[in-house]
Write a protein that holds these residues in place. Structure first.
Motif, PDB file in Angstrom:
ATOM      1  N   LYS A 268      32.689 -19.422   5.882  1.00 36.84           N
ATOM      2  CA  LYS A 268      31.948 -18.166   5.969  1.00 36.84           C
ATOM      3  C   LYS A 268      32.513 -17.179   4.968  1.00 36.84           C
ATOM      4  O   LYS A 268      33.733 -17.036   4.855  1.00 36.84           O
ATOM      5  N   GLU A 270      32.334 -13.189   4.164  1.00 34.39           N
ATOM      6  CA  GLU A 270      31.787 -11.876   4.549  1.00 34.39           C
ATOM      7  C   GLU A 270      31.595 -11.060   3.289  1.00 34.39           C
ATOM      8  O   GLU A 270      32.506 -10.956   2.453  1.00 34.39           O
ATOM      9  N   LYS A 305      28.222 -19.973   4.576  1.00 28.77           N
ATOM     10  CA  LYS A 305      27.342 -18.899   5.034  1.00 28.77           C
ATOM     11  C   LYS A 305      27.828 -17.597   4.445  1.00 28.77           C
ATOM     12  O   LYS A 305      29.040 -17.369   4.384  1.00 28.77           O
ATOM     13  N   THR A 307      27.826 -13.713   5.351  1.00 31.30           N
ATOM     14  CA  THR A 307      27.486 -12.850   6.485  1.00 31.30           C
ATOM     15  C   THR A 307      27.727 -11.392   6.122  1.00 31.30           C
ATOM     16  O   THR A 307      28.530 -11.076   5.253  1.00 31.30           O
ATOM     17  N   THR A 313      24.078 -13.795   9.521  1.00 29.25           N
ATOM     18  CA  THR A 313      24.003 -14.641   8.322  1.00 29.25           C
ATOM     19  C   THR A 313      22.890 -14.129   7.415  1.00 29.25           C
ATOM     20  O   THR A 313      21.731 -14.068   7.811  1.00 29.25           O
TER      21      THR A 313
END
Ligand code: GLU
Length: 365
Positions: A268, A270, A305, A307, A313
């Motif tokens: 992930k 951010e 992903k 986010t 997402t």
């Protein structure tokens, strides 16, 4: 028209895990009549673990993962035999395809599976697809067939994805059926009840996530409808809507991006609000300067992903850098990458050609 129909465990097995042959027969006869009128069908069917547990007289809640995998190998034979039996009575043949996320993640096997499905359909054979539970160990399991059905629908250029379940569709606040959804908003996501039965694994959450990927990203209409009522599939094929429709708005997206949208993500990233806007409003690449943090472990080329600060997402893409390198260059300008890593093959963390935007900002809607 080409349809992918996903049948959930709750429709296919009863409380004790026995196969609900009445339901399977009814659905098979409805599909058979629609094939006669010129439509094409691909079935994604759950029910192997449930049927296996029924046959072995065990409950999934008291079984280890290995035992459930063993149950799936027993139940899958019952499941495919049931489909084969009912479709054979109509003079049709079924073909079984068992897949894992590893095969759907690897571009070459993904393309092979697509070719086989297309060939079966061209030969007039009905593909019946399930996750290969016996080889899918925990880390590589999808665990729910909603996602597999979404990937298949995107991959075979389905006109619609039909997710049949034991409820009428998506139930909104106040207990009313939500008829049409143009875009999956956080409010819609909240409607997902997390209640999951002992035998099935997806629940409404994975159905909504799938509908978002298939309708928002790939532009394919996605229906949730009850599979307990004869005639619902026919209604959809005739342009009606017996449950909830997530409208696809006939968007065109490349096959490579459809594949990326369905990948299992290993990590992930951010990203800050400026990067969210750049991705969602301007379809830009993701630059390292917009990265706030990197979680999970992934290699160069793996799917990750992206986010926002609320954990939503925003996009899925293929990272140009491994997680350990990306951590070192998160938040810095592209011109400094080489100085920090000693190499700097790519200016961007994820190139826009390898990036699929899942949620647009308000302005864009
Ligand atoms: N592959 C599982 C089975 O056949 C079903 C997973 C799901 O519930 O979607 O039992």
């Amino acid at each position: 028209m080409r349809y992918v129909v996903k049948l959930g465990t709750r429709l296919l097995t009863d409380e004790s895990g026995e196969l609900n042959k009445k339901n399977i027969q009814r659905i098979a006869s409805e599909i058979g009549e629609l094939i006669d009128s010129g439509h094409e069908f691909i079935i994604v069917s759950s029910g192997a673990i449930g049927a296996g547990c029924g046959r072995l007289g065990r409950r999934p809640s008291e079984m280890s993962t290995r035992e459930k995998q063993a149950a799936a190998s027993v139940g899958q034979t019952d499941l495919i035999n049931a489909y084969r039996g009912f479709f054979e009575k109509q003079g049709r043949t079924v073909g079984q395809i068992l897949v894992t996320s590893q095969e759907l993640n690897a571009r070459r096997s993904y393309l092979n599976i697509r070719n086989t499905i297309n060939t079966l359909v061209e030969m007039g054979i009905i593909p019946v697809i399930n996750e290969n539970d016996t080889v899918a160990v925990e880390e590589i399991r999808y665990g729910d067939n909603d996602r597999i059905a979404g990937i298949v629908a995107a991959k075979v250029d389905a006109d619609s994805l039909i997710i049949l379940t034991n409820v009428d569709g998506l139930i909104g606040n106040g207990g009313k059926l939500v008829k049409e959804i143009d875009r999956v908003t956080p409010e819609i996501e909240e409607l997902a009840d997390s209640e999951i039965s002992e035998f099935s694994s997806g629940g409404m959450k994975s159905k909504i996530e799938t509908a978002r990927m298939v309708s928002n990203v790939c532009g394919i209409d996605t229906y949730f409808a009850s599979g307990l009522k004869y005639g619902n599939i026919k209604k959809i094929c005739a342009g009606g809507n017996p449950g909830t429709v997530f409208s696809g708005r006939r968007k065109v997206i490349s096959h490579k991006k459809r594949w990326i949208a369905g990948l299992n993500c290993s990590g992930k990233i951010e990203i800050d609000s400026g990067a969210v806007r750049a991705l969602a409003e301007r379809n830009s690449s993701l630059l390292t300067v917009g990265i706030k943090s990197v979680k999970g472990e992934f290699r160069e080329g793996d799917a990750v992903k992206c986010t926002d600060s609320a954990g939503r997402t925003v996009a899925v893409g293929l990272s140009n850098y491994s997680s350990s390198d990306l951590k070192k260059i998160a938040g810095i300008r592209s011109s400094k990458i080489k100085g920090i890593l000693g190499y700097g093959d790519y200016e961007e963390a994820i190139h826009k050609d390898n990036l699929v935007i899942l949620s647009k900002t308000k302005k864009e809607c």
